[in-house]
Design a protein around this motif. Structure first.
Motif, PDB file in Angstrom:
ATOM      1  N   UNK A   1     -14.503  21.803  -0.217  1.00 54.96           N
ATOM      2  CA  UNK A   1     -13.870  20.589   0.329  1.00 54.96           C
ATOM      3  C   UNK A   1     -12.680  20.920   1.208  1.00 54.96           C
ATOM      4  N   UNK A   2     -12.605  22.145   1.691  1.00 51.35           N
ATOM      5  CA  UNK A   2     -11.427  22.598   2.432  1.00 51.35           C
ATOM      6  C   UNK A   2     -11.069  21.635   3.566  1.00 51.35           C
ATOM      7  N   UNK A   3      -9.798  21.272   3.639  1.00 48.66           N
ATOM      8  CA  UNK A   3      -9.354  20.424   4.738  1.00 48.66           C
ATOM      9  C   UNK A   3      -8.193  19.535   4.352  1.00 48.66           C
ATOM     10  N   UNK A   4      -7.906  18.575   5.216  1.00 47.28           N
ATOM     11  CA  UNK A   4      -6.823  17.611   5.012  1.00 47.28           C
ATOM     12  C   UNK A   4      -7.432  16.213   4.919  1.00 47.28           C
ATOM     13  N   UNK A   5      -6.940  15.439   3.981  1.00 46.87           N
ATOM     14  CA  UNK A   5      -7.552  14.146   3.688  1.00 46.87           C
ATOM     15  C   UNK A   5      -6.510  13.029   3.665  1.00 46.87           C
ATOM     16  N   UNK A   6      -6.988  11.843   4.020  1.00 53.23           N
ATOM     17  CA  UNK A   6      -6.184  10.630   3.915  1.00 53.23           C
ATOM     18  C   UNK A   6      -6.677   9.813   2.716  1.00 53.23           C
ATOM     19  N   UNK A   7      -5.740   9.239   1.972  1.00 47.62           N
ATOM     20  CA  UNK A   7      -6.080   8.331   0.869  1.00 47.62           C
ATOM     21  C   UNK A   7      -5.047   7.206   0.848  1.00 47.62           C
TER      22      UNK A   7
ATOM     23  N   UNK B   1       0.841  -1.197   0.000  1.00 48.70           N
ATOM     24  CA  UNK B   1       0.000   0.000   0.000  1.00 48.70           C
ATOM     25  C   UNK B   1       0.881   1.254   0.000  1.00 48.70           C
ATOM     26  N   UNK B   2       0.321   2.321  -0.531  1.00 49.19           N
ATOM     27  CA  UNK B   2       0.885   3.652  -0.282  1.00 49.19           C
ATOM     28  C   UNK B   2      -0.183   4.451   0.458  1.00 49.19           C
ATOM     29  N   UNK B   3       0.196   5.014   1.575  1.00 49.43           N
ATOM     30  CA  UNK B   3      -0.707   5.865   2.352  1.00 49.43           C
ATOM     31  C   UNK B   3      -0.317   7.316   2.083  1.00 49.43           C
ATOM     32  N   UNK B   4      -1.314   8.196   2.076  1.00 50.20           N
ATOM     33  CA  UNK B   4      -1.009   9.599   1.790  1.00 50.20           C
ATOM     34  C   UNK B   4      -1.966  10.541   2.518  1.00 50.20           C
ATOM     35  N   UNK B   5      -1.456  11.707   2.849  1.00 50.87           N
ATOM     36  CA  UNK B   5      -2.338  12.793   3.279  1.00 50.87           C
ATOM     37  C   UNK B   5      -2.106  13.981   2.344  1.00 50.87           C
ATOM     38  N   UNK B   6      -3.173  14.658   2.004  1.00 53.61           N
ATOM     39  CA  UNK B   6      -3.083  15.853   1.163  1.00 53.61           C
ATOM     40  C   UNK B   6      -4.054  16.903   1.697  1.00 53.61           C
TER      41      UNK B   6
ATOM     42  N   UNK C   1      -5.560   1.906   7.245  1.00 59.24           N
ATOM     43  CA  UNK C   1      -6.219   3.110   6.751  1.00 59.24           C
ATOM     44  C   UNK C   1      -7.682   2.940   6.407  1.00 59.24           C
ATOM     45  N   UNK C   2      -8.249   1.774   6.691  1.00 56.74           N
ATOM     46  CA  UNK C   2      -9.680   1.580   6.382  1.00 56.74           C
ATOM     47  C   UNK C   2     -10.562   2.394   7.308  1.00 56.74           C
ATOM     48  N   UNK C   3     -10.133   2.581   8.533  1.00 55.85           N
ATOM     49  CA  UNK C   3     -10.861   3.448   9.457  1.00 55.85           C
ATOM     50  C   UNK C   3      -9.849   4.093  10.395  1.00 55.85           C
TER      51      UNK C   3
END
Lengths: 156, 401
Positions: free
Chosen positions: B289-295, B277-282, B352-354
Protein backbone atom coordinates in the motif's frame (compact mmCIF):
# COMPACT_ATOMS: atom_id res chain seq x y z
CA UNK A 1 62.67 -18.72 -5.06
CA UNK A 2 59.38 -20.58 -5.01
CA UNK A 3 58.88 -19.58 -1.40
CA UNK A 4 59.52 -15.94 -2.29
CA UNK A 5 57.01 -16.09 -5.15
CA UNK A 6 54.40 -17.62 -2.88
CA UNK A 7 55.04 -14.99 -0.26
CA UNK A 8 54.76 -12.21 -2.84
CA UNK A 9 51.54 -13.70 -4.22
CA UNK A 10 50.05 -14.08 -0.75
CA UNK A 11 51.02 -10.52 0.09
CA UNK A 12 49.41 -9.27 -3.12
CA UNK A 13 46.17 -11.13 -2.42
CA UNK A 14 46.12 -9.87 1.15
CA UNK A 15 46.88 -6.33 0.05
CA UNK A 16 44.22 -6.40 -2.68
CA UNK A 17 41.61 -7.65 -0.24
CA UNK A 18 42.59 -5.01 2.29
CA UNK A 19 42.46 -2.32 -0.38
CA UNK A 20 38.98 -3.44 -1.43
CA UNK A 21 37.85 -3.40 2.20
CA UNK A 22 39.32 0.04 2.81
CA UNK A 23 37.91 1.64 -0.29
CA UNK A 24 34.48 3.18 -0.01
CA UNK A 25 33.03 3.11 -3.48
CA UNK A 26 30.69 5.74 -4.86
CA UNK A 27 27.16 4.39 -5.23
CA UNK A 28 25.55 5.95 -8.29
CA UNK A 29 22.78 5.07 -10.71
CA UNK A 30 23.42 1.53 -11.87
CA UNK A 31 25.56 0.57 -8.87
CA UNK A 32 22.97 -1.78 -7.44
CA UNK A 33 22.82 -3.66 -10.73
CA UNK A 34 26.61 -3.72 -10.82
CA UNK A 35 26.76 -5.18 -7.32
CA UNK A 36 24.30 -7.90 -8.28
CA UNK A 37 26.36 -8.71 -11.37
CA UNK A 38 29.60 -8.69 -9.41
CA UNK A 39 28.34 -11.23 -6.89
CA UNK A 40 26.25 -13.31 -9.25
CA UNK A 41 26.46 -16.95 -8.24
CA UNK A 42 27.68 -16.09 -4.74
CA UNK A 43 25.81 -15.62 -1.49
CA UNK A 44 25.72 -11.98 -0.43
CA UNK A 45 23.83 -9.49 1.60
CA UNK A 46 23.40 -5.79 0.75
CA UNK A 47 22.58 -3.50 3.67
CA UNK A 48 21.49 0.09 3.03
CA UNK A 49 22.04 2.09 6.20
CA UNK A 50 22.12 5.67 7.47
CA UNK A 51 24.27 7.35 10.08
CA UNK A 52 21.23 8.50 12.06
CA UNK A 53 19.39 5.20 11.83
CA UNK A 54 19.49 3.45 15.20
CA UNK A 55 17.92 0.32 13.72
CA UNK A 56 20.72 0.15 11.15
CA UNK A 57 23.27 0.20 13.95
CA UNK A 58 21.48 -2.70 15.63
CA UNK A 59 21.56 -4.67 12.40
CA UNK A 60 25.25 -3.93 11.82
CA UNK A 61 26.00 -4.99 15.39
CA UNK A 62 24.49 -8.46 15.11
CA UNK A 63 25.70 -9.11 11.56
CA UNK A 64 29.39 -9.28 12.42
CA UNK A 65 29.49 -12.52 14.48
CA UNK A 66 27.02 -14.17 12.16
CA UNK A 67 29.05 -13.36 9.06
CA UNK A 68 32.30 -14.35 10.71
CA UNK A 69 30.75 -17.78 11.23
CA UNK A 70 29.68 -17.83 7.57
CA UNK A 71 32.65 -16.46 5.61
CA UNK A 72 31.18 -17.65 2.33
CA UNK A 73 28.62 -14.84 2.52
CA UNK A 74 29.80 -11.39 1.44
CA UNK A 75 28.48 -8.28 3.15
CA UNK A 76 27.95 -5.20 0.99
CA UNK A 77 27.07 -2.02 2.85
CA UNK A 78 25.70 1.15 1.30
CA UNK A 79 25.62 4.36 3.34
CA UNK A 80 22.64 6.40 2.14
CA UNK A 81 23.80 9.77 3.50
CA UNK A 82 25.08 11.49 0.37
CA UNK A 83 28.87 11.76 0.33
CA UNK A 84 29.17 10.63 3.94
CA UNK A 85 32.78 10.95 4.99
CA UNK A 86 34.70 7.82 4.04
CA UNK A 87 36.66 7.77 7.27
CA UNK A 88 33.36 7.82 9.19
CA UNK A 89 32.21 4.79 7.24
CA UNK A 90 35.48 2.94 7.75
CA UNK A 91 35.46 3.77 11.47
CA UNK A 92 31.85 2.67 11.80
CA UNK A 93 32.56 -0.63 10.07
CA UNK A 94 35.64 -1.18 12.21
CA UNK A 95 33.56 -0.42 15.29
CA UNK A 96 31.23 -3.26 14.31
CA UNK A 97 34.14 -5.51 13.32
CA UNK A 98 32.99 -5.39 9.70
CA UNK A 99 36.09 -3.80 8.21
CA UNK A 100 36.22 -6.36 5.43
CA UNK A 101 32.79 -5.55 4.05
CA UNK A 102 32.43 -4.18 0.54
CA UNK A 103 31.49 -0.60 1.45
CA UNK A 104 29.71 1.94 -0.73
CA UNK A 105 28.35 5.45 -0.16
CA UNK A 106 25.62 7.37 -1.98
CA UNK A 107 27.36 9.68 -4.42
CA UNK A 108 24.44 11.79 -5.56
CA UNK A 109 23.10 14.94 -3.91
CA UNK A 110 19.63 13.77 -4.83
CA UNK A 111 19.47 10.53 -2.79
CA UNK A 112 15.92 9.78 -3.79
CA UNK A 113 17.12 9.32 -7.38
CA UNK A 114 19.19 6.42 -6.08
CA UNK A 115 16.24 5.06 -4.10
CA UNK A 116 14.32 5.12 -7.35
CA UNK A 117 17.15 3.38 -9.17
CA UNK A 118 17.42 0.61 -6.57
CA UNK A 119 13.68 0.07 -6.49
CA UNK A 120 10.88 2.33 -7.65
CA UNK A 121 8.86 1.73 -4.47
CA UNK A 122 11.69 2.55 -2.06
CA UNK A 123 11.21 5.92 -0.36
CA UNK A 124 14.31 5.86 1.82
CA UNK A 125 13.06 3.79 4.72
CA UNK A 126 15.98 2.25 6.59
CA UNK A 127 17.40 -0.25 7.12
CA UNK A 128 16.84 -1.99 3.81
CA UNK A 129 18.48 -5.35 3.24
CA UNK A 130 18.71 -7.55 0.18
CA UNK A 131 19.69 -11.18 0.67
CA UNK A 132 20.88 -13.27 -2.23
CA UNK A 133 21.80 -16.92 -2.35
CA UNK A 134 23.58 -16.27 -5.63
CA UNK A 135 20.49 -16.96 -7.65
CA UNK A 136 17.46 -15.32 -6.08
CA UNK A 137 17.37 -12.03 -4.23
CA UNK A 138 14.94 -11.18 -1.42
CA UNK A 139 14.12 -7.66 -0.16
CA UNK A 140 13.64 -7.01 3.56
CA UNK A 141 12.53 -3.55 4.70
CA UNK A 142 13.20 -2.65 8.32
CA UNK A 143 15.35 -4.30 10.95
CA UNK A 144 16.01 -7.96 10.24
CA UNK A 145 15.35 -10.37 13.05
CA UNK A 146 18.64 -11.86 14.21
CA UNK A 147 17.10 -15.34 14.26
CA UNK A 148 15.88 -14.93 10.67
CA UNK A 149 19.27 -13.89 9.33
CA UNK A 150 20.95 -16.68 11.30
CA UNK A 151 18.54 -19.21 9.80
CA UNK A 152 19.18 -17.82 6.30
CA UNK A 153 22.95 -18.02 6.78
CA UNK A 154 22.69 -21.62 7.91
CA UNK A 155 21.41 -22.58 4.46
CA UNK A 156 24.92 -22.11 3.03
CA UNK B 1 -6.20 26.91 -15.49
CA UNK B 2 -6.78 30.49 -16.55
CA UNK B 3 -4.29 32.71 -18.35
CA UNK B 4 -3.21 34.40 -15.15
CA UNK B 5 -2.29 31.13 -13.56
CA UNK B 6 -0.41 30.01 -16.63
CA UNK B 7 1.46 33.33 -16.77
CA UNK B 8 2.41 33.09 -13.11
CA UNK B 9 3.71 29.59 -13.54
CA UNK B 10 5.68 30.55 -16.58
CA UNK B 11 7.26 33.37 -14.57
CA UNK B 12 8.27 30.78 -12.00
CA UNK B 13 9.60 28.49 -14.65
CA UNK B 14 7.13 25.86 -13.55
CA UNK B 15 6.13 23.08 -15.82
CA UNK B 16 2.41 22.53 -15.61
CA UNK B 17 2.28 19.71 -18.10
CA UNK B 18 -0.21 17.60 -16.21
CA UNK B 19 1.28 14.25 -15.18
CA UNK B 20 -0.83 11.16 -15.38
CA UNK B 21 -3.54 11.31 -12.75
CA UNK B 22 -3.08 8.55 -10.23
CA UNK B 23 -5.71 9.50 -7.68
CA UNK B 24 -8.40 6.87 -7.48
CA UNK B 25 -11.32 9.22 -7.92
CA UNK B 26 -9.62 12.00 -9.83
CA UNK B 27 -12.03 14.07 -11.80
CA UNK B 28 -11.36 17.70 -12.65
CA UNK B 29 -8.20 19.37 -13.75
CA UNK B 30 -6.40 21.31 -11.02
CA UNK B 31 -7.61 24.77 -11.95
CA UNK B 32 -6.45 27.23 -9.33
CA UNK B 33 -4.34 30.30 -9.99
CA UNK B 34 -0.78 30.01 -8.72
CA UNK B 35 1.34 33.04 -7.93
CA UNK B 36 4.92 33.08 -6.60
CA UNK B 37 5.12 35.19 -3.42
CA UNK B 38 8.32 34.40 -1.56
CA UNK B 39 11.87 33.15 -2.03
CA UNK B 40 14.79 32.81 0.40
CA UNK B 41 18.21 31.15 0.29
CA UNK B 42 20.23 29.05 2.75
CA UNK B 43 17.20 27.54 4.45
CA UNK B 44 17.54 24.33 6.46
CA UNK B 45 14.08 24.13 7.99
CA UNK B 46 10.78 25.95 7.90
CA UNK B 47 7.52 26.30 9.77
CA UNK B 48 4.55 28.47 8.94
CA UNK B 49 1.35 29.51 10.69
CA UNK B 50 -1.54 31.78 9.74
CA UNK B 51 -2.89 33.47 12.86
CA UNK B 52 -4.90 36.68 13.21
CA UNK B 53 -4.70 37.32 9.46
CA UNK B 54 -0.92 37.26 9.56
CA UNK B 55 1.41 34.69 8.00
CA UNK B 56 4.17 33.79 10.47
CA UNK B 57 7.27 32.16 9.00
CA UNK B 58 10.12 30.55 10.94
CA UNK B 59 13.18 29.32 9.11
CA UNK B 60 16.63 28.20 10.07
CA UNK B 61 19.65 29.11 8.05
CA UNK B 62 23.28 28.18 7.86
CA UNK B 63 25.32 31.19 6.80
CA UNK B 64 29.12 30.92 6.61
CA UNK B 65 28.88 27.76 8.66
CA UNK B 66 26.90 29.39 11.47
CA UNK B 67 23.38 28.33 12.41
CA UNK B 68 20.69 30.92 13.02
CA UNK B 69 16.90 31.00 13.35
CA UNK B 70 14.87 33.64 11.54
CA UNK B 71 11.32 34.98 11.88
CA UNK B 72 9.29 37.14 9.55
CA UNK B 73 5.64 37.81 8.88
CA UNK B 74 3.28 38.91 6.18
CA UNK B 75 0.16 40.97 6.88
CA UNK B 76 -1.23 40.56 3.36
CA UNK B 77 -1.30 36.83 2.64
CA UNK B 78 2.29 36.61 1.53
CA UNK B 79 2.35 39.52 -0.90
CA UNK B 80 4.73 41.58 1.28
CA UNK B 81 6.92 40.49 4.16
CA UNK B 82 8.50 42.14 7.18
CA UNK B 83 12.27 42.26 7.38
CA UNK B 84 13.60 38.93 8.56
CA UNK B 85 14.63 39.01 12.24
CA UNK B 86 17.50 36.80 13.34
CA UNK B 87 16.01 35.61 16.61
CA UNK B 88 19.32 34.08 17.68
CA UNK B 89 21.33 37.23 16.98
CA UNK B 90 24.21 37.42 19.42
CA UNK B 91 23.80 33.83 20.56
CA UNK B 92 26.05 31.10 19.27
CA UNK B 93 23.83 28.17 18.50
CA UNK B 94 24.30 24.80 16.92
CA UNK B 95 21.00 23.73 15.47
CA UNK B 96 20.47 20.16 14.43
CA UNK B 97 17.59 20.84 12.09
CA UNK B 98 16.62 19.53 8.73
CA UNK B 99 13.44 19.12 6.77
CA UNK B 100 11.35 16.63 8.64
CA UNK B 101 12.84 17.73 11.97
CA UNK B 102 12.22 21.46 11.60
CA UNK B 103 12.37 24.35 14.02
CA UNK B 104 8.74 25.04 14.95
CA UNK B 105 6.70 27.96 16.19
CA UNK B 106 3.44 28.76 17.98
CA UNK B 107 1.64 32.09 17.90
CA UNK B 108 -0.71 33.45 20.58
CA UNK B 109 -1.56 37.10 20.08
CA UNK B 110 1.71 38.98 20.44
CA UNK B 111 3.44 35.95 21.99
CA UNK B 112 5.49 33.76 19.68
CA UNK B 113 7.59 30.78 20.75
CA UNK B 114 10.14 28.94 18.63
CA UNK B 115 11.81 25.60 19.47
CA UNK B 116 14.41 23.47 17.74
CA UNK B 117 16.82 20.63 18.34
CA UNK B 118 20.39 21.58 19.18
CA UNK B 119 23.51 19.70 18.24
CA UNK B 120 25.58 18.10 20.99
CA UNK B 121 28.84 16.59 19.79
CA UNK B 122 29.47 13.16 21.21
CA UNK B 123 25.81 12.30 21.66
CA UNK B 124 24.32 9.61 19.50
CA UNK B 125 23.62 11.24 16.13
CA UNK B 126 24.98 14.46 17.72
CA UNK B 127 21.41 15.11 18.82
CA UNK B 128 20.98 17.59 21.65
CA UNK B 129 18.27 19.03 23.85
CA UNK B 130 15.71 21.50 22.57
CA UNK B 131 16.33 25.22 22.71
CA UNK B 132 13.49 27.72 22.91
CA UNK B 133 13.12 31.45 22.29
CA UNK B 134 10.11 33.69 22.86
CA UNK B 135 8.89 37.04 21.65
CA UNK B 136 6.17 39.07 23.36
CA UNK B 137 6.01 41.87 20.80
CA UNK B 138 4.88 40.02 17.69
CA UNK B 139 8.35 38.86 16.74
CA UNK B 140 10.29 42.13 16.93
CA UNK B 141 12.51 41.15 19.87
CA UNK B 142 13.33 37.71 21.23
CA UNK B 143 14.85 36.17 24.33
CA UNK B 144 15.87 32.69 25.28
CA UNK B 145 13.43 30.96 27.62
CA UNK B 146 13.70 27.98 29.92
CA UNK B 147 13.41 24.74 28.08
CA UNK B 148 9.93 23.20 28.15
CA UNK B 149 11.55 19.79 28.71
CA UNK B 150 12.28 18.50 32.20
CA UNK B 151 14.57 15.73 30.96
CA UNK B 152 18.05 16.65 29.78
CA UNK B 153 18.48 14.52 26.71
CA UNK B 154 17.98 14.93 22.99
CA UNK B 155 14.53 16.20 21.94
CA UNK B 156 13.25 16.51 18.42
CA UNK B 157 10.38 16.31 15.95
CA UNK B 158 8.45 19.17 17.56
CA UNK B 159 4.87 20.23 16.95
CA UNK B 160 3.34 23.23 18.65
CA UNK B 161 0.17 25.31 18.63
CA UNK B 162 -1.71 27.80 20.76
CA UNK B 163 -5.23 28.97 21.49
CA UNK B 164 -6.23 32.13 23.35
CA UNK B 165 -5.41 30.66 26.76
CA UNK B 166 -2.58 28.19 26.34
CA UNK B 167 0.30 27.06 24.22
CA UNK B 168 1.19 23.38 23.89
CA UNK B 169 4.18 21.48 22.59
CA UNK B 170 4.83 17.84 21.78
CA UNK B 171 8.13 16.23 20.88
CA UNK B 172 9.96 12.92 20.83
CA UNK B 173 12.63 11.88 23.30
CA UNK B 174 13.99 8.65 24.72
CA UNK B 175 13.70 9.24 28.48
CA UNK B 176 11.71 6.04 28.90
CA UNK B 177 13.54 2.74 29.23
CA UNK B 178 11.64 -0.25 27.94
CA UNK B 179 13.31 -3.64 27.80
CA UNK B 180 17.04 -3.42 27.17
CA UNK B 181 17.24 0.12 25.87
CA UNK B 182 15.81 3.58 25.64
CA UNK B 183 12.69 4.01 23.57
CA UNK B 184 11.63 7.09 21.71
CA UNK B 185 8.25 8.34 22.91
CA UNK B 186 5.84 11.24 22.59
CA UNK B 187 5.96 13.89 25.31
CA UNK B 188 3.92 17.00 26.07
CA UNK B 189 4.20 20.30 27.92
CA UNK B 190 1.86 23.28 28.20
CA UNK B 191 2.38 26.96 28.93
CA UNK B 192 -0.20 29.33 30.35
CA UNK B 193 1.97 32.44 30.20
CA UNK B 194 2.96 32.78 26.60
CA UNK B 195 5.85 30.32 26.83
CA UNK B 196 7.65 31.80 29.83
CA UNK B 197 7.04 28.70 31.97
CA UNK B 198 5.97 25.19 31.14
CA UNK B 199 4.11 22.40 32.88
CA UNK B 200 5.73 19.21 34.09
CA UNK B 201 6.21 16.96 31.10
CA UNK B 202 3.59 14.36 30.36
CA UNK B 203 4.34 11.23 28.38
CA UNK B 204 1.54 10.71 25.89
CA UNK B 205 2.89 7.51 24.38
CA UNK B 206 5.98 5.66 25.62
CA UNK B 207 6.68 4.19 22.19
CA UNK B 208 6.50 6.07 18.93
CA UNK B 209 8.36 6.26 15.66
CA UNK B 210 11.85 7.48 16.49
CA UNK B 211 12.27 9.81 13.54
CA UNK B 212 8.88 10.92 12.17
CA UNK B 213 7.56 14.45 12.30
CA UNK B 214 4.51 15.19 14.44
CA UNK B 215 1.58 17.51 13.73
CA UNK B 216 -0.44 19.25 16.44
CA UNK B 217 -3.35 21.72 16.39
CA UNK B 218 -5.92 23.15 18.74
CA UNK B 219 -9.62 22.72 18.15
CA UNK B 220 -11.29 24.88 20.77
CA UNK B 221 -9.89 23.63 24.09
CA UNK B 222 -8.51 20.30 22.86
CA UNK B 223 -4.97 19.91 21.58
CA UNK B 224 -4.91 17.26 18.85
CA UNK B 225 -1.73 15.38 17.98
CA UNK B 226 -1.03 13.18 14.95
CA UNK B 227 2.05 10.98 15.28
CA UNK B 228 3.45 7.73 13.97
CA UNK B 229 2.93 4.90 16.40
CA UNK B 230 4.75 1.59 16.78
CA UNK B 231 3.52 -1.96 16.25
CA UNK B 232 2.13 -1.24 13.77
CA UNK B 233 3.84 1.83 12.37
CA UNK B 234 0.59 3.57 11.43
CA UNK B 235 -0.47 7.11 12.32
CA UNK B 236 -2.37 7.70 15.55
CA UNK B 237 -4.54 10.74 16.34
CA UNK B 238 -5.08 11.68 19.95
CA UNK B 239 -5.96 14.73 21.98
CA UNK B 240 -5.08 16.40 25.24
CA UNK B 241 -8.28 17.86 26.70
CA UNK B 242 -8.75 20.94 28.87
CA UNK B 243 -8.09 18.83 31.97
CA UNK B 244 -4.78 17.75 30.41
CA UNK B 245 -6.02 14.18 29.95
CA UNK B 246 -4.60 12.34 26.96
CA UNK B 247 -6.89 10.21 24.86
CA UNK B 248 -5.75 8.20 21.84
CA UNK B 249 -8.67 8.53 19.45
CA UNK B 250 -7.96 6.43 16.39
CA UNK B 251 -5.56 5.10 13.81
CA UNK B 252 -5.62 7.35 10.75
CA UNK B 253 -5.25 4.85 7.94
CA UNK B 254 -5.18 1.29 9.24
CA UNK B 255 -2.45 -0.01 6.95
CA UNK B 256 -1.01 -2.39 9.56
CA UNK B 257 2.51 -1.48 8.50
CA UNK B 258 4.89 -3.68 10.48
CA UNK B 259 8.16 -1.79 10.22
CA UNK B 260 11.13 -1.72 12.60
CA UNK B 261 13.13 1.12 11.16
CA UNK B 262 13.28 4.78 10.26
CA UNK B 263 10.45 5.91 7.95
CA UNK B 264 11.02 9.69 8.43
CA UNK B 265 7.39 10.24 7.41
CA UNK B 266 4.56 11.81 9.39
CA UNK B 267 1.18 13.20 8.42
CA UNK B 268 -1.05 16.25 8.45
CA UNK B 269 -4.54 17.23 9.51
CA UNK B 270 -6.82 20.26 9.42
CA UNK B 271 -10.16 21.12 11.01
CA UNK B 272 -13.15 22.21 8.97
CA UNK B 273 -15.41 23.64 11.65
CA UNK B 274 -18.05 24.70 9.12
CA UNK B 275 -18.64 21.12 7.99
CA UNK B 276 -17.53 19.48 11.27
CA UNK B 277 -14.80 17.50 9.55
CA UNK B 278 -11.17 16.66 10.14
CA UNK B 279 -9.13 16.19 6.98
CA UNK B 280 -5.86 14.28 7.07
CA UNK B 281 -3.04 13.00 4.94
CA UNK B 282 -0.82 10.12 6.04
CA UNK B 283 1.95 8.12 4.43
CA UNK B 284 2.70 4.45 4.67
CA UNK B 285 5.48 2.19 3.48
CA UNK B 286 3.41 -0.96 3.71
CA UNK B 287 4.75 -3.08 0.85
CA UNK B 288 1.33 -3.48 -0.74
CA UNK B 289 0.00 0.00 0.00
CA UNK B 290 3.04 2.26 -0.30
CA UNK B 291 2.10 5.90 -0.79
CA UNK B 292 0.34 8.94 0.64
CA UNK B 293 -3.36 8.91 1.41
CA UNK B 294 -6.15 11.33 2.22
CA UNK B 295 -8.82 10.50 4.82
CA UNK B 296 -11.51 12.49 6.61
CA UNK B 297 -13.39 12.08 9.85
CA UNK B 298 -17.00 13.11 10.54
CA UNK B 299 -16.86 12.41 14.27
CA UNK B 300 -13.93 14.43 15.59
CA UNK B 301 -11.33 11.83 14.80
CA UNK B 302 -12.96 8.70 16.18
CA UNK B 303 -13.42 7.05 12.79
CA UNK B 304 -12.12 7.74 9.30
CA UNK B 305 -13.16 7.21 5.73
CA UNK B 306 -11.30 4.70 3.60
CA UNK B 307 -7.89 5.99 2.48
CA UNK B 308 -7.81 7.72 -0.89
CA UNK B 309 -4.39 7.60 -2.55
CA UNK B 310 -2.83 10.92 -3.54
CA UNK B 311 -0.28 10.56 -6.30
CA UNK B 312 1.63 7.37 -6.93
CA UNK B 313 3.53 4.91 -4.79
CA UNK B 314 6.46 7.31 -4.49
CA UNK B 315 4.50 10.14 -2.84
CA UNK B 316 6.21 10.73 0.50
CA UNK B 317 5.92 13.98 2.52
CA UNK B 318 2.49 15.60 2.54
CA UNK B 319 0.49 18.43 4.06
CA UNK B 320 -3.00 19.85 3.64
CA UNK B 321 -5.13 22.80 4.67
CA UNK B 322 -8.81 23.66 4.48
CA UNK B 323 -10.41 26.99 3.65
CA UNK B 324 -12.49 28.34 6.51
CA UNK B 325 -14.74 30.16 4.06
CA UNK B 326 -15.89 27.41 1.69
CA UNK B 327 -14.28 24.16 2.86
CA UNK B 328 -12.00 23.78 -0.16
CA UNK B 329 -9.13 21.45 0.69
CA UNK B 330 -5.67 21.70 -0.85
CA UNK B 331 -3.21 18.84 -0.43
CA UNK B 332 0.43 19.00 -1.45
CA UNK B 333 3.03 16.28 -1.38
CA UNK B 334 6.41 15.45 -2.81
CA UNK B 335 6.91 12.50 -5.06
CA UNK B 336 10.07 10.69 -6.07
CA UNK B 337 10.73 10.65 -9.78
CA UNK B 338 13.85 9.67 -11.64
CA UNK B 339 14.76 13.37 -11.44
CA UNK B 340 14.33 13.49 -7.67
CA UNK B 341 11.57 14.93 -5.48
CA UNK B 342 8.90 17.09 -7.14
CA UNK B 343 6.03 18.95 -5.46
CA UNK B 344 2.55 17.94 -6.50
CA UNK B 345 -0.77 19.53 -5.56
CA UNK B 346 -4.45 18.65 -5.80
CA UNK B 347 -7.66 20.25 -4.58
CA UNK B 348 -11.06 19.11 -3.45
CA UNK B 349 -14.05 21.45 -3.65
CA UNK B 350 -16.47 19.00 -2.03
CA UNK B 351 -14.93 18.45 1.41
CA UNK B 352 -12.63 15.68 0.28
CA UNK B 353 -15.22 13.49 -1.44
CA UNK B 354 -13.28 13.70 -4.69
CA UNK B 355 -10.03 15.25 -5.82
CA UNK B 356 -8.77 17.08 -8.87
CA UNK B 357 -6.02 15.65 -11.00
CA UNK B 358 -2.64 16.21 -9.44
CA UNK B 359 -0.54 19.03 -10.87
CA UNK B 360 3.17 19.64 -10.74
CA UNK B 361 3.81 22.73 -8.60
CA UNK B 362 7.60 22.87 -8.45
CA UNK B 363 10.00 23.35 -11.30
CA UNK B 364 10.59 20.22 -13.28
CA UNK B 365 14.13 18.95 -12.79
CA UNK B 366 14.78 20.83 -9.55
CA UNK B 367 14.71 18.77 -6.37
CA UNK B 368 11.84 20.11 -4.23
CA UNK B 369 10.50 18.47 -1.09
CA UNK B 370 8.56 18.70 2.17
CA UNK B 371 5.71 21.02 1.16
CA UNK B 372 3.69 22.91 3.75
CA UNK B 373 0.20 24.28 3.13
CA UNK B 374 -1.62 27.00 5.06
CA UNK B 375 -5.11 28.30 4.43
CA UNK B 376 -5.30 32.08 4.30
CA UNK B 377 -8.26 34.41 4.01
CA UNK B 378 -8.32 34.24 0.21
CA UNK B 379 -6.79 30.98 -0.83
CA UNK B 380 -3.73 29.04 0.30
CA UNK B 381 0.01 29.34 0.58
CA UNK B 382 2.17 26.37 -0.34
CA UNK B 383 5.80 26.50 0.75
CA UNK B 384 8.62 24.07 0.15
CA UNK B 385 12.40 23.85 0.03
CA UNK B 386 14.41 22.98 -3.02
CA UNK B 387 18.01 22.14 -3.74
CA UNK B 388 20.52 19.47 -2.84
CA UNK B 389 19.95 17.12 0.07
CA UNK B 390 21.79 17.82 3.33
CA UNK B 391 22.74 21.30 2.16
CA UNK B 392 21.07 24.65 2.82
CA UNK B 393 18.27 24.97 0.35
CA UNK B 394 16.02 27.61 -1.14
CA UNK B 395 12.59 28.29 0.27
CA UNK B 396 9.88 29.00 -2.23
CA UNK B 397 6.26 29.96 -1.57
CA UNK B 398 3.32 30.30 -3.91
CA UNK B 399 -0.17 31.59 -3.35
CA UNK B 400 -3.03 29.52 -4.69
CA UNK B 401 -6.35 31.33 -5.24
Amino acid sequence: MTTLRLWLFASFVLFSGQLQAEQVKPFVKGSFSAIQQQYEGQAYLVLFWGKDCAYCMKELAFLSPLLKANPAVTLVTVATDPFLDESFIRDKMAEFDLAEADNWVFANEYPEMLYFDVEKRWRGELPLTYLSNGKDIVRKSGLLKEADIAAWLQTF
Amino acid sequence: MNKFGQMALLCLGLNMTAPVALSEQANDEFSADVQPVFFADNVSSLDVKYVDKTVHLLSSKKIDGNDSIWYQSSPDEGMTWSDAVNITQGISIQARVRRGNDARLAVQGTNIVAVWMTKREGNRHNAGPMMAMASHDSGQTWQQIDTPADWDGPHGFFAMDANAEEMSLVWLDSRTKIGDGATQGLHFAKSLDGGMSWSANQTLDERSCACCWNTAKYDDEAFYVLYRDKDPSDMTLGKVDAEQQWQALSTVGEFDWDFQGCPHIGGSFAFDSQHELIHSTVGTGHPKKTGTYYLRSHDKGKTWTLPHRLGGETAVHSDLAVSSSDGTVIAAWDMITENGFQIMVAESDNQGQSWSDQALLSTSGIRASHPRVVAIENGFLVLWTEGRANKPQSLRAVKID
